[in-house]
Scaffold this motif. Structure first.
Motif, short mmCIF file in Angstrom:
data_model
loop_
_atom_site.label_atom_id
_atom_site.label_comp_id
_atom_site.label_asym_id
_atom_site.label_seq_id
_atom_site.Cartn_x
_atom_site.Cartn_y
_atom_site.Cartn_z
N CYS A 19 0.83 -1.21 0.00
CA CYS A 19 0.00 0.00 0.00
C CYS A 19 0.86 1.26 0.00
CB CYS A 19 -0.93 0.02 1.22
SG CYS A 19 -2.28 -1.16 1.08
N PRO A 23 0.11 2.46 -4.16
CA PRO A 23 -1.21 2.67 -3.57
C PRO A 23 -2.38 2.38 -4.51
CG PRO A 23 -0.15 4.77 -4.01
CD PRO A 23 0.85 3.70 -4.29
N ARG A 59 -4.73 1.59 1.75
CA ARG A 59 -4.29 2.98 1.56
C ARG A 59 -5.42 3.95 1.87
NH1 ARG A 59 0.71 5.45 0.97
NH2 ARG A 59 0.20 7.60 0.58
N ASN A 63 -5.14 6.83 4.65
CA ASN A 63 -5.42 8.23 4.36
C ASN A 63 -6.48 8.79 5.31
OD1 ASN A 63 -3.59 8.19 2.29
ND2 ASN A 63 -5.11 8.06 0.67
#
Length: 84
Positions: A19, A23, A59, A63
């Motif tokens: 990841c 990503p 990912r 985030n």
């Protein structure tokens, strides 16, 4: 039991590295082509919208964690002599 735990840990570390390094992954619906065929007609993929790639789940979670952490750790404004 120990081997299974180590295998699970190794898989988690591998996915986290994947990841971080890559990503984006090919779209699963269109297999990275951007188009799907339905009823004999070619049309735009509804999942990736001809982008051919999608953001990996890990990912996306990372985030979201970063946004939450950033929102919760914003520095407080410092008081100056004029604002007292």
């Amino acid at each position: 039991m120990l081997i299974a735990s180590l295998a699970l840990l190794a898989a988690a570390v591998y996915y986290a590295a994947l990841c971080a390094l890559r990503p984006f992954a090919p779209c699963r619906k269109c297999r990275g082509l951007g188009e799907i065929e339905r009823f004999g007609k070619t049309r735009m993929c509804p999942r990736c919208h001809n982008g051919k790639l999608r953001l990996r789940l890990g990912r996306r979670a990372f985030n979201a964690w970063l946004r939450t952490r950033h929102a919760g750790t914003r520095p407080t404004p410092t008081l100056t002599k004029e604002s007292r």
